[in-house]
Motif scaffolding. Sequence first.
Motif, PDB file in Angstrom:
ATOM      1  N   LYS A   1      41.620  43.461  42.868  1.00  0.00           N
ATOM      2  CA  LYS A   1      40.542  43.239  41.912  1.00  0.00           C
ATOM      3  C   LYS A   1      40.971  43.484  40.472  1.00  0.00           C
ATOM      4  CE  LYS A   1      37.085  44.540  45.341  1.00  0.00           C
ATOM      5  NZ  LYS A   1      36.000  45.471  45.689  1.00  0.00           N
ATOM      6  N   ASN A   2      42.258  43.721  40.241  1.00  0.00           N
ATOM      7  CA  ASN A   2      42.767  43.997  38.898  1.00  0.00           C
ATOM      8  C   ASN A   2      43.566  42.798  38.411  1.00  0.00           C
ATOM      9  OD1 ASN A   2      44.578  44.954  36.740  1.00  0.00           O
ATOM     10  ND2 ASN A   2      43.719  46.968  37.222  1.00  0.00           N
ATOM     11  N   ARG A   3      43.087  42.172  37.342  1.00  0.00           N
ATOM     12  CA  ARG A   3      43.743  40.935  36.896  1.00  0.00           C
ATOM     13  C   ARG A   3      45.156  41.157  36.412  1.00  0.00           C
ATOM     14  NH1 ARG A   3      41.606  38.720  31.110  1.00  0.00           N
ATOM     15  NH2 ARG A   3      40.918  40.651  30.169  1.00  0.00           N
ATOM     16  N   PHE A   4      45.437  42.372  35.906  1.00  0.00           N
ATOM     17  CA  PHE A   4      46.785  42.615  35.401  1.00  0.00           C
ATOM     18  C   PHE A   4      47.809  42.698  36.534  1.00  0.00           C
ATOM     19  CE2 PHE A   4      43.955  43.955  32.049  1.00  0.00           C
ATOM     20  CZ  PHE A   4      44.496  43.270  30.970  1.00  0.00           C
ATOM     21  N   TYR A   5      47.356  43.063  37.701  1.00  0.00           N
ATOM     22  CA  TYR A   5      48.239  43.024  38.867  1.00  0.00           C
ATOM     23  C   TYR A   5      48.622  41.573  39.165  1.00  0.00           C
ATOM     24  CZ  TYR A   5      49.783  43.168  43.706  1.00  0.00           C
ATOM     25  OH  TYR A   5      50.500  42.992  44.865  1.00  0.00           O
ATOM     26  N   HIS A   6      47.641  40.675  39.108  1.00  0.00           N
ATOM     27  CA  HIS A   6      47.916  39.253  39.380  1.00  0.00           C
ATOM     28  C   HIS A   6      48.729  38.617  38.255  1.00  0.00           C
ATOM     29  CE1 HIS A   6      45.350  39.215  42.930  1.00  0.00           C
ATOM     30  NE2 HIS A   6      44.451  39.898  42.227  1.00  0.00           N
ATOM     31  N   LEU A   7      48.460  39.036  37.012  1.00  0.00           N
ATOM     32  CA  LEU A   7      49.233  38.508  35.881  1.00  0.00           C
ATOM     33  C   LEU A   7      50.689  38.961  35.924  1.00  0.00           C
ATOM     34  CD1 LEU A   7      46.708  38.899  32.907  1.00  0.00           C
ATOM     35  CD2 LEU A   7      47.548  36.763  33.886  1.00  0.00           C
ATOM     36  N   SER A   8      50.970  40.010  36.691  1.00  0.00           N
ATOM     37  CA  SER A   8      52.332  40.536  36.772  1.00  0.00           C
ATOM     38  C   SER A   8      53.300  39.545  37.397  1.00  0.00           C
ATOM     39  CB  SER A   8      52.354  41.846  37.573  1.00  0.00           C
ATOM     40  OG  SER A   8      51.669  42.864  36.872  1.00  0.00           O
ATOM     41  N   ARG A   9      52.790  38.506  38.029  1.00  0.00           N
ATOM     42  CA  ARG A   9      53.683  37.463  38.541  1.00  0.00           C
ATOM     43  C   ARG A   9      54.349  36.696  37.405  1.00  0.00           C
ATOM     44  NH1 ARG A   9      49.898  34.202  42.590  1.00  0.00           N
ATOM     45  NH2 ARG A   9      48.297  34.890  41.100  1.00  0.00           N
ATOM     46  N   TYR A  10      53.702  36.736  36.224  1.00  0.00           N
ATOM     47  CA  TYR A  10      54.198  35.934  35.102  1.00  0.00           C
ATOM     48  C   TYR A  10      54.488  36.764  33.846  1.00  0.00           C
ATOM     49  CZ  TYR A  10      51.495  32.814  38.113  1.00  0.00           C
ATOM     50  OH  TYR A  10      50.965  32.170  39.197  1.00  0.00           O
TER      51      TYR A  10
ATOM     52  N   PHE B   1      30.305  52.377  40.539  1.00  0.00           N
ATOM     53  CA  PHE B   1      31.601  51.732  40.406  1.00  0.00           C
ATOM     54  C   PHE B   1      31.558  50.340  41.042  1.00  0.00           C
ATOM     55  CE2 PHE B   1      32.953  56.191  39.874  1.00  0.00           C
ATOM     56  CZ  PHE B   1      33.698  56.051  38.717  1.00  0.00           C
ATOM     57  N   HIS B   2      32.558  49.536  40.714  1.00  0.00           N
ATOM     58  CA  HIS B   2      32.550  48.116  41.080  1.00  0.00           C
ATOM     59  C   HIS B   2      32.417  47.901  42.583  1.00  0.00           C
ATOM     60  CE1 HIS B   2      34.327  44.053  41.753  1.00  0.00           C
ATOM     61  NE2 HIS B   2      33.593  43.778  40.697  1.00  0.00           N
ATOM     62  N   ASP B   3      33.120  48.690  43.389  1.00  0.00           N
ATOM     63  CA  ASP B   3      33.060  48.496  44.839  1.00  0.00           C
ATOM     64  C   ASP B   3      31.645  48.687  45.363  1.00  0.00           C
ATOM     65  OD1 ASP B   3      35.723  47.936  44.924  1.00  0.00           O
ATOM     66  OD2 ASP B   3      36.359  49.911  45.618  1.00  0.00           O
ATOM     67  N   GLU B   4      30.944  49.705  44.838  1.00  0.00           N
ATOM     68  CA  GLU B   4      29.573  49.956  45.253  1.00  0.00           C
ATOM     69  C   GLU B   4      28.640  48.845  44.755  1.00  0.00           C
ATOM     70  OE1 GLU B   4      26.328  51.563  47.057  1.00  0.00           O
ATOM     71  OE2 GLU B   4      28.440  52.092  47.341  1.00  0.00           O
ATOM     72  N   ALA B   5      28.922  48.349  43.535  1.00  0.00           N
ATOM     73  CA  ALA B   5      28.114  47.248  42.987  1.00  0.00           C
ATOM     74  C   ALA B   5      28.219  46.001  43.866  1.00  0.00           C
ATOM     75  CB  ALA B   5      28.563  46.928  41.563  1.00  0.00           C
ATOM     76  N   ILE B   6      29.420  45.711  44.347  1.00  0.00           N
ATOM     77  CA  ILE B   6      29.620  44.538  45.208  1.00  0.00           C
ATOM     78  C   ILE B   6      28.922  44.727  46.553  1.00  0.00           C
ATOM     79  CG2 ILE B   6      31.353  43.162  46.432  1.00  0.00           C
ATOM     80  CD1 ILE B   6      31.114  42.622  43.411  1.00  0.00           C
ATOM     81  N   LYS B   7      28.876  45.968  47.059  1.00  0.00           N
ATOM     82  CA  LYS B   7      28.145  46.242  48.300  1.00  0.00           C
ATOM     83  C   LYS B   7      26.653  45.974  48.118  1.00  0.00           C
ATOM     84  CE  LYS B   7      31.304  49.733  50.200  1.00  0.00           C
ATOM     85  NZ  LYS B   7      31.466  51.173  50.545  1.00  0.00           N
ATOM     86  N   LEU B   8      26.118  46.422  46.970  1.00  0.00           N
ATOM     87  CA  LEU B   8      24.713  46.140  46.663  1.00  0.00           C
ATOM     88  C   LEU B   8      24.464  44.640  46.560  1.00  0.00           C
ATOM     89  CD1 LEU B   8      24.035  48.890  43.951  1.00  0.00           C
ATOM     90  CD2 LEU B   8      23.042  48.799  46.247  1.00  0.00           C
ATOM     91  N   MET B   9      25.397  43.935  45.904  1.00  0.00           N
ATOM     92  CA  MET B   9      25.299  42.485  45.764  1.00  0.00           C
ATOM     93  C   MET B   9      25.299  41.799  47.133  1.00  0.00           C
ATOM     94  SD  MET B   9      25.479  39.992  43.281  1.00  0.00           S
ATOM     95  CE  MET B   9      26.536  40.497  41.919  1.00  0.00           C
ATOM     96  N   SER B  10      26.168  42.256  48.025  1.00  0.00           N
ATOM     97  CA  SER B  10      26.338  41.586  49.311  1.00  0.00           C
ATOM     98  C   SER B  10      25.109  41.710  50.210  1.00  0.00           C
ATOM     99  CB  SER B  10      27.571  42.148  50.038  1.00  0.00           C
ATOM    100  OG  SER B  10      27.333  43.478  50.484  1.00  0.00           O
ATOM    101  N   ARG B  11      24.245  42.708  49.930  1.00  0.00           N
ATOM    102  CA  ARG B  11      23.089  42.951  50.786  1.00  0.00           C
ATOM    103  C   ARG B  11      21.760  42.547  50.145  1.00  0.00           C
ATOM    104  NH1 ARG B  11      24.178  45.919  55.274  1.00  0.00           N
ATOM    105  NH2 ARG B  11      21.947  46.311  55.543  1.00  0.00           N
TER     106      ARG B  11
END
Length: 326
Positions: free
Chosen positions: A20-29, A268-278
């Motif tokens: 969920k961290n864009r900088f981890y994905h950007l690390s490919r480039y 936090f984001h993980d809890e927010a996504i759990k609320l969203m999913s339900r």
Amino acid sequence: MHRILYLSPGHAPPQKNRKKNRFYHLSRYLSGDLLSPIWGRKSLKSLRTIKEVNLAMGNFQYHVTFSSRLPKIIKILWDVLFYVFKGLYLHYFKERYDVIITYGPFKTGFAGYLLKKLTRTKLIIEVPGNPKKTFLLDSKTLGTIDKLKSKIGDLLVPSITNRADHIKLLYPTQLNGYKDIEKNQISIFHNFVPISAIKPSEESDKYVLFLGYPWYLKGVDILIKAFKLISDEFPEYRLKIVGYCPDKSYFQKLAEGNNKIELCDPVFHDEAIKLMSRCGLFVLPSRTEGMGRVLLEAMASKKPIIASNVDGIPYYIKHGFNGLLF
């Protein structure tokens, strides 16, 4: 591999989940550093937190500062000095940058421009919302400070963006309120949202969900009034409002008389996504909005969406196709 310096206004600690961290994905480039002020208090817990967030994420390193207890004017100066001096130190004493990127044209944009001049490095400015409206719709009461911020912004935004090497927008008309902006070297695309990490839930609870802040700018008062008007028709549904709000008194007063309205603290984001999913329905009634990451998260969660027809929202939500607009 190109190196970038990213200036973020904060304020939440960085997402430590790699997916969920864009900088981890950007690390490919790319590689580089991220500078950000974060919320915190002077405590042992804060000291532990700052050690945790000064962390590496792929090829990127986080560097943070605490400034939340300072008066607003001092805080702005503190943050700008942090961006500039930390950026100069990392550029000249660690490894030089190819590009500086700022999230926003105000405080971070000004610091980015100073670093551009001092390091002769290219500057990209990401514009996160409608800068013409932000300060005027931030709170219910428009004060002298808000009007002053708006006037300063009217001067600062064209001045800073015209001196950038590239501008990243969220929707085509985002800077239409400014006459003096040179509209060249512009890209338009949505912000990073880790939709592949969002797993829709097979279960659904009967609550209408709002996630975000600041509450007045995001139209929470509009949502409460609307829910109260139709609440009796749908007695099984609750309204759950989640996000940072330092003073809930105005919204608590609006919600009085309806015990199905919940005013919740931020999560936090993980809890927010759990609320969203339900949730049964997601609503974003913003008075102004650049994009609304939560809208993409709601779509990834396969939730019906209602949102206000303002600014960048209709660029992403088409009425009657992937949501309803009002």
